[in-house]
Design an enzyme around this catalytic site. Structure first.
Site, PDB file in Angstrom:
ATOM      1  N   ASP A 174     -10.283  -3.811  -4.596  1.00 29.29           N
ATOM      2  CA  ASP A 174      -9.462  -2.800  -3.933  1.00 29.29           C
ATOM      3  C   ASP A 174      -9.485  -1.525  -4.762  1.00 29.29           C
ATOM      4  OD1 ASP A 174      -7.420  -1.270  -2.804  1.00 29.29           O
ATOM      5  OD2 ASP A 174      -5.900  -2.831  -2.895  1.00 29.29           O
TER       6      ASP A 174
ATOM      7  N   SER B  37       0.828  -1.206   0.000  1.00 28.98           N
ATOM      8  CA  SER B  37       0.000   0.000   0.000  1.00 28.98           C
ATOM      9  C   SER B  37       0.866   1.260   0.000  1.00 28.98           C
ATOM     10  CB  SER B  37      -0.962  -0.054   1.191  1.00 28.98           C
ATOM     11  OG  SER B  37      -1.980   0.914   1.074  1.00 28.98           O
TER      12      SER B  37
ATOM     13  N   HIS C 177      -8.216  -4.900  -0.090  1.00 30.63           N
ATOM     14  CA  HIS C 177      -7.028  -4.139   0.308  1.00 30.63           C
ATOM     15  C   HIS C 177      -6.580  -4.545   1.716  1.00 30.63           C
ATOM     16  CE1 HIS C 177      -4.244  -0.791  -0.105  1.00 30.63           C
ATOM     17  NE2 HIS C 177      -4.421  -0.587   1.187  1.00 30.63           N
TER      18      HIS C 177
END
Length: 317
Positions: free
Chosen positions: A254, A159, A284
């Site tokens: 996501d 991320s 996610h």
């Protein structure tokens, strides 16, 4: 379509009705994020070493955690992954990603150095970028003392950490080193514009919401001008040529899915090697949730295999 386990997790999260990060502020968000980890984090696998150390940084020491995989000889020069944790450049730390780093060390048969870079809103962009690069350069410089191989360094992260890892590959190229063997990008943020189809499709109800992402950006960036800076949006870099091979992993449900794929394709279009791997039914953040999402273990095993292959490859310049 969501995997059954991901669907069950999202239902449990909705039922718990915890406050959104943006509603409680950065300090409380960090605390909440840490407190909720135990429900989804699997037991920590044994490693040969997990030691808290530090690297000198632009504004004082940068906390690091140094791992050596189970069974490693204490002084054998291992390849090394420099890892940057996710959490929107605002939450997350060495502890929230400890199990991920231990697993990557064992699966990748490599040392791992996890970097506790400065975060927003206390330290705005590009503080995290500067810390991330200082730590990477330090690992290269101190390779002998760390018992790692300075010629076999990779960067990686999930991320926000995937964003930083991608930026590190660009910075290392432009600075003339270190030469990196791999950039392991796990659902990376690559474009702060947030205007892809997946951003629209998964704006609500899939753990990472649009309002949270907007808040993360407000906490991290100084203003709208930073959105176009390649150190925040690596997809906007003037050139993506001459970068190390990439292994890009995304989740199908996501908001960041499309920009992960776009980055892999852009690297390929620039003449680079990029493997793109999608976990279509997942969400996610899934790699940190191996206690409830079996796809996490699969993705970490895949990441380890990519690291082993990259570290074993012969380099021809």
């Amino acid at each position: 379509m969501l995997d059954q386990e991901a669907k069950a997790l999202l239902e449990a999260v909705a039922k718990a009705n915890r406050p959104a990060f943006e509603a409680i502020g950065a300090v409380a968000a960090r605390k909440l994020y840490k407190e909720t980890r135990s429900a989804v984090t699997p037991p920590a696998p044994d490693v040969e070493l997990a030691a808290n150390i530090a690297a000198p940084g632009p504004l004082g020491p940068i906390p690091l955690r140094y791992y050596r995989p189970a069974g490693a000889e204490p002084r054998a020069p291992l390849p090394v992954l420099v890892f940057y944790h996710g959490g929107g450049w605002v939450v997350g730390d060495l502890d929230t990603h400890d199990v991920v780093c231990r697993t990557l060390a064992n699966e990748g048969q490599c040392a791992v150095v996890s970097v506790d870079y400065r975060m927003g809103p206390e330290h705005k962009f590009p503080a995290a970028v500067n810390d991330a690069f200082a730590a990477l350069k330090w690992v290269q410089a101190e390779a002998d003392h760390l018992h790692v191989d300075a010629a076999r360094i990779a960067v990686g992260g999930d991320s926000a950490g995937g964003n930083l890892a991608a930026v590190m590959a660009l910075m290392a190229r432009d600075a003339g080193g270190p030469d990196l063997r791999l950039q392991l990008l796990i659902y990376p943020a690559t474009d702060m514009a947030m205007d892809t189809a997946s951003h629209k499709a998964f704006a609500e109800g899939h753990l990472l919401t649009r309002s949270s992402m907007t808040w993360f950006q407000m906490m991290y960036l100084n203003g709208a001008a930073d959105v176009a800076d390649w150190r925040a949006s690596p997809l906007k870099a003037a050139s993506l040529a001459d970068l190390p091979p990439a292994h890009v992993i995304v989740a199908g449900n996501d908001p960041l899915r499309d920009e992960g794929e776009a980055y892999a394709k852009a690297l390929q279009a620039a003449g680079g090697k990029a493997v793109f791997s999608e976990y279509p039914g997942s969400i996610h953040g899934f790699i940190t949730m191996g206690k409830v999402l079996p796809q996490a273990g699969q993705a970490l095993a895949e990441s380890g295999a990519a690291l082993r292959a990259a570290f074993a490859a012969l380099l021809f310049h």
